[in-house]
Design a protein around this motif. Structure first.
Motif, PDB file in Angstrom:
ATOM      1  N   TYR A 259     -15.138 -13.106  10.008  1.00 49.70           N
ATOM      2  CA  TYR A 259     -16.101 -12.120   9.490  1.00 49.70           C
ATOM      3  C   TYR A 259     -15.353 -11.168   8.568  1.00 49.70           C
ATOM      4  O   TYR A 259     -14.881 -10.109   8.998  1.00 49.70           O
ATOM      5  CB  TYR A 259     -16.764 -11.375  10.654  1.00 49.70           C
ATOM      6  CG  TYR A 259     -17.674 -12.255  11.474  1.00 49.70           C
ATOM      7  CD1 TYR A 259     -19.014 -12.415  11.121  1.00 49.70           C
ATOM      8  CD2 TYR A 259     -17.196 -12.955  12.578  1.00 49.70           C
ATOM      9  CE1 TYR A 259     -19.865 -13.240  11.856  1.00 49.70           C
ATOM     10  CE2 TYR A 259     -18.028 -13.785  13.322  1.00 49.70           C
ATOM     11  CZ  TYR A 259     -19.364 -13.922  12.956  1.00 49.70           C
ATOM     12  OH  TYR A 259     -20.195 -14.752  13.681  1.00 49.70           O
ATOM     13  N   PRO A 260     -15.230 -11.527   7.274  1.00 49.98           N
ATOM     14  CA  PRO A 260     -14.388 -10.753   6.346  1.00 49.98           C
ATOM     15  C   PRO A 260     -14.778  -9.290   6.231  1.00 49.98           C
ATOM     16  O   PRO A 260     -13.916  -8.445   5.903  1.00 49.98           O
ATOM     17  CB  PRO A 260     -14.580 -11.495   5.017  1.00 49.98           C
ATOM     18  CG  PRO A 260     -14.932 -12.891   5.406  1.00 49.98           C
ATOM     19  CD  PRO A 260     -15.755 -12.754   6.653  1.00 49.98           C
ATOM     20  N   THR A 265     -11.978  -4.117   2.974  1.00 48.64           N
ATOM     21  CA  THR A 265     -12.373  -4.887   1.790  1.00 48.64           C
ATOM     22  C   THR A 265     -12.133  -4.145   0.484  1.00 48.64           C
ATOM     23  O   THR A 265     -12.124  -4.777  -0.583  1.00 48.64           O
ATOM     24  CB  THR A 265     -13.858  -5.270   1.885  1.00 48.64           C
ATOM     25  OG1 THR A 265     -14.652  -4.073   2.046  1.00 48.64           O
ATOM     26  CG2 THR A 265     -14.094  -6.183   3.087  1.00 48.64           C
ATOM     27  N   ASP A 266     -11.956  -2.821   0.525  1.00 50.73           N
ATOM     28  CA  ASP A 266     -11.658  -2.088  -0.704  1.00 50.73           C
ATOM     29  C   ASP A 266     -10.170  -2.112  -1.041  1.00 50.73           C
ATOM     30  O   ASP A 266      -9.764  -1.587  -2.074  1.00 50.73           O
ATOM     31  CB  ASP A 266     -12.157  -0.642  -0.613  1.00 50.73           C
ATOM     32  CG  ASP A 266     -11.522   0.147   0.528  1.00 50.73           C
ATOM     33  OD1 ASP A 266     -11.016  -0.490   1.485  1.00 50.73           O
ATOM     34  OD2 ASP A 266     -11.536   1.392   0.475  1.00 50.73           O
ATOM     35  N   VAL A 267      -9.373  -2.752  -0.186  1.00 50.79           N
ATOM     36  CA  VAL A 267      -7.925  -2.839  -0.410  1.00 50.79           C
ATOM     37  C   VAL A 267      -7.484  -4.280  -0.625  1.00 50.79           C
ATOM     38  O   VAL A 267      -6.603  -4.565  -1.442  1.00 50.79           O
ATOM     39  CB  VAL A 267      -7.154  -2.210   0.775  1.00 50.79           C
ATOM     40  CG1 VAL A 267      -5.649  -2.395   0.618  1.00 50.79           C
ATOM     41  CG2 VAL A 267      -7.507  -0.739   0.924  1.00 50.79           C
ATOM     42  N   VAL A 268      -8.084  -5.202   0.106  1.00 51.59           N
ATOM     43  CA  VAL A 268      -7.653  -6.596   0.061  1.00 51.59           C
ATOM     44  C   VAL A 268      -8.884  -7.501   0.029  1.00 51.59           C
ATOM     45  O   VAL A 268      -9.945  -7.144   0.562  1.00 51.59           O
ATOM     46  CB  VAL A 268      -6.770  -6.937   1.291  1.00 51.59           C
ATOM     47  CG1 VAL A 268      -7.546  -6.793   2.583  1.00 51.59           C
ATOM     48  CG2 VAL A 268      -6.158  -8.320   1.181  1.00 51.59           C
ATOM     49  N   GLN A 353      -2.876  -0.251   4.948  1.00 54.33           N
ATOM     50  CA  GLN A 353      -4.201  -0.474   4.372  1.00 54.33           C
ATOM     51  C   GLN A 353      -5.078   0.758   4.531  1.00 54.33           C
ATOM     52  O   GLN A 353      -5.861   1.081   3.630  1.00 54.33           O
ATOM     53  CB  GLN A 353      -4.845  -1.712   4.992  1.00 54.33           C
ATOM     54  CG  GLN A 353      -4.184  -3.018   4.564  1.00 54.33           C
ATOM     55  CD  GLN A 353      -4.916  -4.238   5.080  1.00 54.33           C
ATOM     56  OE1 GLN A 353      -5.915  -4.132   5.806  1.00 54.33           O
ATOM     57  NE2 GLN A 353      -4.423  -5.428   4.720  1.00 54.33           N
ATOM     58  N   TRP A 354      -4.994   1.427   5.646  1.00 54.32           N
ATOM     59  CA  TRP A 354      -5.775   2.652   5.829  1.00 54.32           C
ATOM     60  C   TRP A 354      -5.336   3.739   4.844  1.00 54.32           C
ATOM     61  O   TRP A 354      -6.168   4.489   4.338  1.00 54.32           O
ATOM     62  CB  TRP A 354      -5.638   3.159   7.253  1.00 54.32           C
ATOM     63  CG  TRP A 354      -6.366   2.316   8.265  1.00 54.32           C
ATOM     64  CD1 TRP A 354      -7.188   1.254   8.029  1.00 54.32           C
ATOM     65  CD2 TRP A 354      -6.338   2.489   9.682  1.00 54.32           C
ATOM     66  NE1 TRP A 354      -7.674   0.735   9.194  1.00 54.32           N
ATOM     67  CE2 TRP A 354      -7.180   1.479  10.235  1.00 54.32           C
ATOM     68  CE3 TRP A 354      -5.705   3.379  10.538  1.00 54.32           C
ATOM     69  CZ2 TRP A 354      -7.384   1.358  11.614  1.00 54.32           C
ATOM     70  CZ3 TRP A 354      -5.896   3.255  11.910  1.00 54.32           C
ATOM     71  CH2 TRP A 354      -6.732   2.254  12.441  1.00 54.32           C
ATOM     72  N   ALA A 360     -11.262   4.420   4.564  1.00 55.98           N
ATOM     73  CA  ALA A 360     -10.522   4.970   5.700  1.00 55.98           C
ATOM     74  C   ALA A 360     -10.199   6.435   5.483  1.00 55.98           C
ATOM     75  O   ALA A 360     -10.297   7.258   6.413  1.00 55.98           O
ATOM     76  CB  ALA A 360      -9.249   4.167   5.938  1.00 55.98           C
ATOM     77  N   GLN A 361      -9.803   6.801   4.268  1.00 58.15           N
ATOM     78  CA  GLN A 361      -9.461   8.196   3.998  1.00 58.15           C
ATOM     79  C   GLN A 361     -10.686   9.093   4.121  1.00 58.15           C
ATOM     80  O   GLN A 361     -10.586  10.234   4.579  1.00 58.15           O
ATOM     81  CB  GLN A 361      -8.821   8.308   2.621  1.00 58.15           C
ATOM     82  CG  GLN A 361      -7.445   7.675   2.521  1.00 58.15           C
ATOM     83  CD  GLN A 361      -6.454   8.255   3.516  1.00 58.15           C
ATOM     84  OE1 GLN A 361      -6.299   9.480   3.612  1.00 58.15           O
ATOM     85  NE2 GLN A 361      -5.783   7.388   4.270  1.00 58.15           N
TER      86      GLN A 361
END
Length: 574
Positions: A259-260, A265-268, A353-354, A360-361
């Motif tokens: 489940y991608p 998803t905004d990083v990788v 990634q966060w 995340a930020q």
């Protein structure tokens, strides 16, 4: 107790010779089982009886020529008294059903290695139980083994076999590591791709992650929900609690591959991720979004149904508020059940990634958190509260202490003693399982013949001298140490024989550390333990355990040419 006779493992509190000779067990020896002893009666009829050709016809409570099982409320729940007396037969009394069951395991050892087989090898032979009085109870409530079935899948029959091996060593907690980057092993009906996609990988790193070798055979497998129910029920019959582990927010690439949208998803580009085929710390972690929380709540709803809190009797903590101290073992109405726990991992979660993720930020800012460590604390805390609302308790690896930990959560201290010490001082219950002492995937000798040498050298003696309670804890804080477990990670144990080799005989030493009232590590009689193990190896032989022989690996147990990581001093990574 004589260090040679009887050669019981783990060592009981006291053994007295009641009289010369012993009581003969024959096919006609009757069995009487008092109220509350049904699990032991069934085990005797299904396991010990077939091994020795004993029919165990029904007997009476006052029989003097048979085997009697009863409860005795003057004993602690897991304590037992096994009495074999002239003219009185065999009686096993336990403070609770588990105590009776552990007494039956001692009876089995007294009957010799043939009692550990599946069928009689000497049909018609009379089996004599020596006249003894054994009085015994465990030191720790949590006596466990962690099986990692995520890196290399262990078929259901192998798990059931290990439950039998645990029971034979009076271990009572199976920590079931079901999910990781390399595989998702439990069927979740509302999310079928977790097993359709997440339970298989195309290839597997052969040896340590620095090895250039690969096994190009696809690897996978999972347990259906009925498989899980069977495992839990089989464990309950042996008074073993099964604690499932669903790893979050790290060690989650298998779930993200299925489940991608669970990933950052905004990083990788998570749509290109597959189930991971190598080892180490994976950078792909769960996104801290509401959608991710809802997804894993759905997973855990099914997990709670499959692993009920009362699977092995009344929960030890069901009536206690989350911040209450663990009750003493003497207060339990049943043996100390840990089936209320759910392990959520929480370890080795890289924050890169966060840090790079706007999503995340923004979550950090919206929650008013200090940093990414606090974000992980919020993530873990969410599930601690969610589980507590359902009468369950969260337990996780010691990284869950970073940023603060919700009251009532417990800690598996794996990076050494420090996490457990900090957790106990903060009022959290602790299971001590430091990698430097009880990681059984680590090599057992420094010699070049060890198969895929990983991590620290930890010999049988090293495990036997492990002390679960750190000396710096006050008596009050030491009471927070629920017990200990050995961890059997499976990166380099791809089949049953390899698991056996890494786990045994060291699990027998851990079982004695967890059960027996041993002196300080330096004062322990390892020579006496080795003498008892000489008899115990014959029991393991009868059980078909491919243990590491004391003299070193047999030729077919070696793995020449497969690179390991034989380090001394630097901490290994899983």
């Amino acid at each position: 107790m004589s260090p040679v006779e009887p050669a019981l493992v783990p060592a009981p509190r006291t053994v007295e010779e009641a009289a010369p000779g012993g009581f003969p067990l024959t096919p006609d020896t009757p069995l009487w089982a008092g109220p509350g002893t049904g699990t032991t009666e069934r085990w005797l009829r299904s396991t010990l009886g077939p091994a020795l050709g004993l029919r165990f016809p029904p007997g009476a409570e006052d029989t003097r020529d048979g085997l009697r099982l009863r409860l005795d409320d003057t004993l602690a729940p897991e304590a037992y008294r096994l009495a074999v007396l002239p003219g009185r037969g065999v009686e096993i009394a336990g403070g609770g059903p588990a105590g009776v069951f552990w007494g039956a395991q001692t009876l089995r050892q007294l009957l010799g290695p043939d009692a550990f087989r599946k069928a009689p090898v000497r049909p018609g032979a009379t089996r004599t139980v020596p006249h003894r009085i054994v009085e015994d109870e465990p030191r720790f409530r949590w006596r466990g083994l962690m099986l990692d079935v995520a890196r290399h899948f262990m078929p259901k029959e192998g798990v059931l076999r290990y439950l039998d091996l645990m029971a034979a060593h009076k271990l009572n907690v199976l920590h079931f590591h079901l999910t990781d980057d390399q595989g998702w092993r439990i069927e979740i009906e509302r999310y079928p791709r977790l097993t359709e996609t997440g339970s298989w990988r195309a290839r597997t790193k052969l040896g340590h992650r620095a090895s250039p070798l690969w096994n190009d055979t696809p690897h996978g497998g999972h347990y259906t929900q009925d498989d899980i129910r069977e495992i839990v029920a089989y464990a309950a019959e042996r008074h073993i609690a099964v604690v499932p582990e669903i790893d979050v927010p790290g060690h989650s690439q298998a779930a993200i591959a299925a489940y991608p949208e669970l990933g950052n998803t905004d990083v990788v580009d998570t749509s290109s991720l597959a189930v991971w085929d190598t080892w180490g710390i994976n950078p792909n972690v769960l996104a801290p979004t509401d959608a991710t929380l809802r997804f894993y709540e759905g997973v855990l709803e099914e997990v709670l149904e499959l692993f009920p809190a009362d699977a092995t009797g009344p929960s030890a903590f069901a009536s206690a508020p989350p911040s209450s101290p663990a009750p003493p073992v003497s207060s339990f109405s049943s043996f100390s059940s840990f089936s209320s726990f759910v392990h959520i991992g929480g370890d080795e979660c890289p924050k890169d990634q966060w840090r790079a993720s706007d999503v995340a930020q923004k979550r950090i800012a919206d929650l008013g958190l200090a940093d990414e460590d606090a974000l992980q604390s919020w993530f873990i805390g969410h599930f601690a509260g969610w589980l507590a609302e359902r009468g369950r308790r969260l337990i996780g690896w010691d990284e869950i202490l970073q940023g603060g930990l919700a009251p009532g959560a417990a800690v598996s201290s794996w990076r050494g003693y420090a996490g457990g010490v900090a957790a106990a001082r903060a009022g959290h219950d602790v299971v001590m399982c430091p990698e430097q002492h009880v990681y059984l995937d680590h090599r057992q000798d420094a010699g070049p013949e060890e198969p895929v040498p990983i991590g620290y050298v930890r010999t049988l003696e090293d495990v036997y001298r492990f002390e679960p309670v750190p000396a710096e804890l006050t008596p009050e804080d030491a009471g927070r140490v629920l017990g200990t477990q050995a961890n059997a990670w499976s990166e380099v144990t791809e089949n049953q024989a390899r698991v056996d080799y890494q786990v045994f005989p060291r699990l027998a030493a851990l079982a004695e550390v967890a059960w027996s009232a041993l002196p300080a590590p330096a004062e322990r009689d390892f020579a006496g333990f080795e003498r008892r193990m000489a008899a115990h190896y014959r029991r393991l032989d009868a059980l078909g355990v491919a243990y590491r022989p004391p003299a070193g690996p047999l030729p077919w147990q070696r793995r020449p040419g497969v690179l390991g990581r034989p380090i001394d001093g630097a901490p290994p990574q899983r």
